[in-house]
Design a protein around this motif. Structure first.
Motif, PDB file in Angstrom:
ATOM      1  N   THR A  56      39.598  51.874  43.806  1.00 21.18           N
ATOM      2  CA  THR A  56      40.476  51.710  45.097  1.00 21.18           C
ATOM      3  C   THR A  56      40.002  50.343  45.485  1.00 21.18           C
ATOM      4  O   THR A  56      39.270  50.123  46.220  1.00 21.18           O
ATOM      5  CB  THR A  56      40.571  52.981  46.404  1.00 21.18           C
ATOM      6  N   SER A  58      42.483  48.792  48.141  1.00 26.40           N
ATOM      7  CA  SER A  58      42.884  49.091  49.280  1.00 26.40           C
ATOM      8  C   SER A  58      44.171  49.893  49.655  1.00 26.40           C
ATOM      9  O   SER A  58      44.819  49.622  48.185  1.00 26.40           O
ATOM     10  CB  SER A  58      43.412  48.171  50.195  1.00 26.40           C
ATOM     11  N   PHE A  84      48.617  42.531  38.351  1.00 28.59           N
ATOM     12  CA  PHE A  84      48.705  41.537  38.083  1.00 28.59           C
ATOM     13  C   PHE A  84      47.784  41.161  37.955  1.00 28.59           C
ATOM     14  O   PHE A  84      48.581  40.670  36.278  1.00 28.59           O
ATOM     15  CB  PHE A  84      48.506  40.821  40.096  1.00 28.59           C
ATOM     16  N   ASN A  85      46.193  40.454  38.172  1.00 25.95           N
ATOM     17  CA  ASN A  85      45.636  40.071  37.189  1.00 25.95           C
ATOM     18  C   ASN A  85      45.141  41.591  35.977  1.00 25.95           C
ATOM     19  O   ASN A  85      44.760  42.339  35.358  1.00 25.95           O
ATOM     20  CB  ASN A  85      44.558  39.224  36.767  1.00 25.95           C
ATOM     21  N   SER A  86      43.823  41.937  36.863  1.00 28.23           N
ATOM     22  CA  SER A  86      43.262  42.945  37.164  1.00 28.23           C
ATOM     23  C   SER A  86      43.655  44.484  38.126  1.00 28.23           C
ATOM     24  O   SER A  86      43.252  45.358  37.796  1.00 28.23           O
ATOM     25  CB  SER A  86      42.472  43.050  37.475  1.00 28.23           C
ATOM     26  N   SER A  87      44.973  44.043  39.344  1.00 26.58           N
ATOM     27  CA  SER A  87      44.969  44.488  40.018  1.00 26.58           C
ATOM     28  C   SER A  87      46.575  45.560  39.855  1.00 26.58           C
ATOM     29  O   SER A  87      47.229  44.655  39.422  1.00 26.58           O
ATOM     30  CB  SER A  87      44.940  43.823  41.926  1.00 26.58           C
ATOM     31  N   VAL A 115      41.903  48.789  41.284  1.00 27.03           N
ATOM     32  CA  VAL A 115      41.603  46.920  40.550  1.00 27.03           C
ATOM     33  C   VAL A 115      40.879  47.840  39.031  1.00 27.03           C
ATOM     34  O   VAL A 115      40.599  49.015  39.356  1.00 27.03           O
ATOM     35  CB  VAL A 115      40.941  46.470  40.767  1.00 27.03           C
ATOM     36  N   ARG A 147      51.314  42.249  48.254  1.00 22.96           N
ATOM     37  CA  ARG A 147      50.276  41.818  47.962  1.00 22.96           C
ATOM     38  C   ARG A 147      48.965  40.321  48.773  1.00 22.96           C
ATOM     39  O   ARG A 147      48.420  40.190  49.147  1.00 22.96           O
ATOM     40  CB  ARG A 147      49.847  40.952  46.399  1.00 22.96           C
ATOM     41  N   ARG A 156      41.341  37.249  51.909  1.00 21.46           N
ATOM     42  CA  ARG A 156      40.575  36.713  50.326  1.00 21.46           C
ATOM     43  C   ARG A 156      42.107  35.504  50.002  1.00 21.46           C
ATOM     44  O   ARG A 156      41.958  34.802  49.303  1.00 21.46           O
ATOM     45  CB  ARG A 156      41.186  38.131  49.329  1.00 21.46           C
TER      46      ARG A 156
HETATM   47  C1  LIG Z   1      37.442  45.743  44.190  1.00 15.76           C
HETATM   48  C2  LIG Z   1      36.256  45.539  43.408  1.00 15.76           C
HETATM   49  C3  LIG Z   1      36.401  45.276  42.147  1.00 15.76           C
HETATM   50  C4  LIG Z   1      36.402  43.311  43.385  1.00 15.76           C
HETATM   51  O1  LIG Z   1      36.248  43.069  42.905  1.00 15.76           O
HETATM   52  P1  LIG Z   1      35.826  41.533  43.169  1.00 15.76           P
HETATM   53  O2  LIG Z   1      34.441  41.525  43.116  1.00 15.76           O
HETATM   54  O3  LIG Z   1      36.494  40.839  44.572  1.00 15.76           O
HETATM   55  O4  LIG Z   1      37.065  40.341  42.092  1.00 15.76           O
HETATM   56  P2  LIG Z   1      37.776  39.576  42.526  1.00 15.76           P
HETATM   57  O5  LIG Z   1      38.206  38.575  43.585  1.00 15.76           O
HETATM   58  O6  LIG Z   1      38.006  39.327  40.264  1.00 15.76           O
HETATM   59  O7  LIG Z   1      39.048  40.111  42.391  1.00 15.76           O
HETATM   60  C5  LIG Z   1      39.434  41.308  41.739  1.00 15.76           C
HETATM   61  C6  LIG Z   1      41.079  42.087  41.912  1.00 15.76           C
HETATM   62  O8  LIG Z   1      40.705  42.435  42.765  1.00 15.76           O
HETATM   63  C7  LIG Z   1      41.759  41.862  43.967  1.00 15.76           C
HETATM   64  N1  LIG Z   1      41.130  42.374  45.418  1.00 15.76           N
HETATM   65  C8  LIG Z   1      40.120  42.723  45.964  1.00 15.76           C
HETATM   66  N2  LIG Z   1      40.085  43.227  47.044  1.00 15.76           N
HETATM   67  C9  LIG Z   1      41.443  42.943  47.020  1.00 15.76           C
HETATM   68  C10 LIG Z   1      42.004  43.417  48.628  1.00 15.76           C
HETATM   69  N3  LIG Z   1      40.996  44.170  49.571  1.00 15.76           N
HETATM   70  N4  LIG Z   1      43.120  44.566  48.202  1.00 15.76           N
HETATM   71  C11 LIG Z   1      44.219  44.339  47.420  1.00 15.76           C
HETATM   72  N5  LIG Z   1      43.303  43.600  46.280  1.00 15.76           N
HETATM   73  C12 LIG Z   1      42.361  42.634  45.873  1.00 15.76           C
HETATM   74  C13 LIG Z   1      42.295  40.913  43.985  1.00 15.76           C
HETATM   75  O9  LIG Z   1      43.524  40.215  44.475  1.00 15.76           O
HETATM   76  C14 LIG Z   1      42.180  40.527  42.311  1.00 15.76           C
HETATM   77  O10 LIG Z   1      43.296  41.311  42.428  1.00 15.76           O
HETATM   78  P3  LIG Z   1      44.066  40.140  40.602  1.00 15.76           P
HETATM   79  O11 LIG Z   1      42.885  41.012  39.376  1.00 15.76           O
HETATM   80  O12 LIG Z   1      44.867  41.054  40.071  1.00 15.76           O
HETATM   81  O13 LIG Z   1      44.121  39.499  40.919  1.00 15.76           O
HETATM   82  C15 LIG Z   1      35.655  45.697  44.260  1.00 15.76           C
HETATM   83  O14 LIG Z   1      35.824  44.383  45.457  1.00 15.76           O
HETATM   84  C16 LIG Z   1      35.163  46.408  44.316  1.00 15.76           C
HETATM   85  O15 LIG Z   1      34.072  47.106  43.505  1.00 15.76           O
HETATM   86  N6  LIG Z   1      34.828  47.108  45.363  1.00 15.76           N
HETATM   87  C17 LIG Z   1      35.051  48.506  45.236  1.00 15.76           C
HETATM   88  C18 LIG Z   1      35.576  49.524  44.778  1.00 15.76           C
HETATM   89  C19 LIG Z   1      35.416  50.829  45.938  1.00 15.76           C
HETATM   90  O16 LIG Z   1      34.048  51.225  44.920  1.00 15.76           O
HETATM   91  N7  LIG Z   1      36.228  51.985  46.018  1.00 15.76           N
HETATM   92  C20 LIG Z   1      36.160  52.966  46.500  1.00 15.76           C
HETATM   93  C21 LIG Z   1      36.109  52.736  47.396  1.00 15.76           C
HETATM   94  S1  LIG Z   1      34.675  53.938  48.669  1.00 15.76           S
END
Ligand SMILES: CC(C)(COP(=O)(O)OP(=O)(O)OC[C@H]1O[C@@H](n2cnc3c(N)ncnc32)[C@H](O)[C@@H]1OP(=O)(O)O)[C@@H](O)C(=O)NCCC(=O)NCCS
Length: 174
Positions: A56, A58, A84-87, A115, A147, A156
């Motif tokens: 998750t 967001s 989108f890409n990974s999301s 993601v 988004r 971001r």
């Molecule tokens: C989500 C996560 C994988 C993103 O990793 P990152 O290193 O920031 O990676 P990136 O900057 O390449 O972003 C990856 C994707 O996440 C999306 N993303 C990151 N933060 C986001 C947010 N707050 N809301 C929506 N999308 C988000 C980016 O837009 C991107 O999308 P895209 O690939 O489709 O363009 C990372 O922040 C993570 O592991 N978070 C914890 C997740 C978790 O444990 N969730 C459970 C809650 S306790």
């Protein structure tokens, strides 16, 4: 990897009954329990679309307008609206039903973002979504603006880069 998948392939339905352990002191479903169910049903939809481990990223604003009562049957329906890409954005609709009273109410609608990640937790590409029904097309169209809004709020994305979002407010940011 499959390049495109129909939106309907991710549809997931989950049904729960509100039991005493799910309620607050007013005998209504606790918000946290509902959010947990929403997270689970949405994660399953995202997994179906991507065939990957998903996390998750967001949850958009969720408001609790009316309580769901003890004994109600809660149905959660989720579907990936756009990738989108990974999301992936996932739309969740919640209905609560009092079966003996023959009353059914749509109580919540929300968007979560997931993601897809590899075994090391690194974001990985997912297939695009192909919307087919009118509702799927509408959700797909709106997903880009949503988004942009959530990425601006998460700091971001710069507001000036949120082109589609600005256009609906007729904003001309210099
Ligand atoms: C989500 C996560 C994988 C993103 O990793 P990152 O290193 O920031 O990676 P990136 O900057 O390449 O972003 C990856 C994707 O996440 C999306 N993303 C990151 N933060 C986001 C947010 N707050 N809301 C929506 N999308 C988000 C980016 O837009 C991107 O999308 P895209 O690939 O489709 O363009 C990372 O922040 C993570 O592991 N978070 C914890 C997740 C978790 O444990 N969730 C459970 C809650 S306790």
């Amino acid at each position: 990897m499959t390049k495109q998948k129909p939106a309907k392939e991710s549809v997931t339905i989950m049904t729960e009954m509100v039991l005493p352990n799910d309620t607050n002191t007013l005998n209504n479903l606790m918000g946290g329990r509902l959010m947990h169910w929403m997270d689970v049903v949405a994660a399953i939809a995202a997994q179906k679309h991507s065939n990957r481990i998903v996390v998750t990223a967001s949850a958009d604003n969720i408001s609790f307008k009316q309580p769901i009562n003890l004994g109600n049957v809660v149905t959660l329906r989720s579907q990936v609206t756009r990738a989108f890409n990974s999301s992936m954005e996932v739309f969740i609709e919640v209905t609560a039903e009092d079966i003996p009273a023959r009353k059914k109410l749509m109580t919540h609608r929300a968007f979560f973002t997931f993601v897809a990640v590899d075994q090391n937790g690194r974001p990985i590409e997912v297939p695009e979504v192909s919307p087919e029904s009118e509702e799927e097309k509408e959700l797909f169209e709106g997903a880009l603006r949503r988004r942009q809004l959530r990425l601006v709020l998460a700091k971001r994305m710069k507001p000036e880069d949120a082109v589609e979002l600005r256009s609906i407010f007729n904003l001309d940011i210099k």
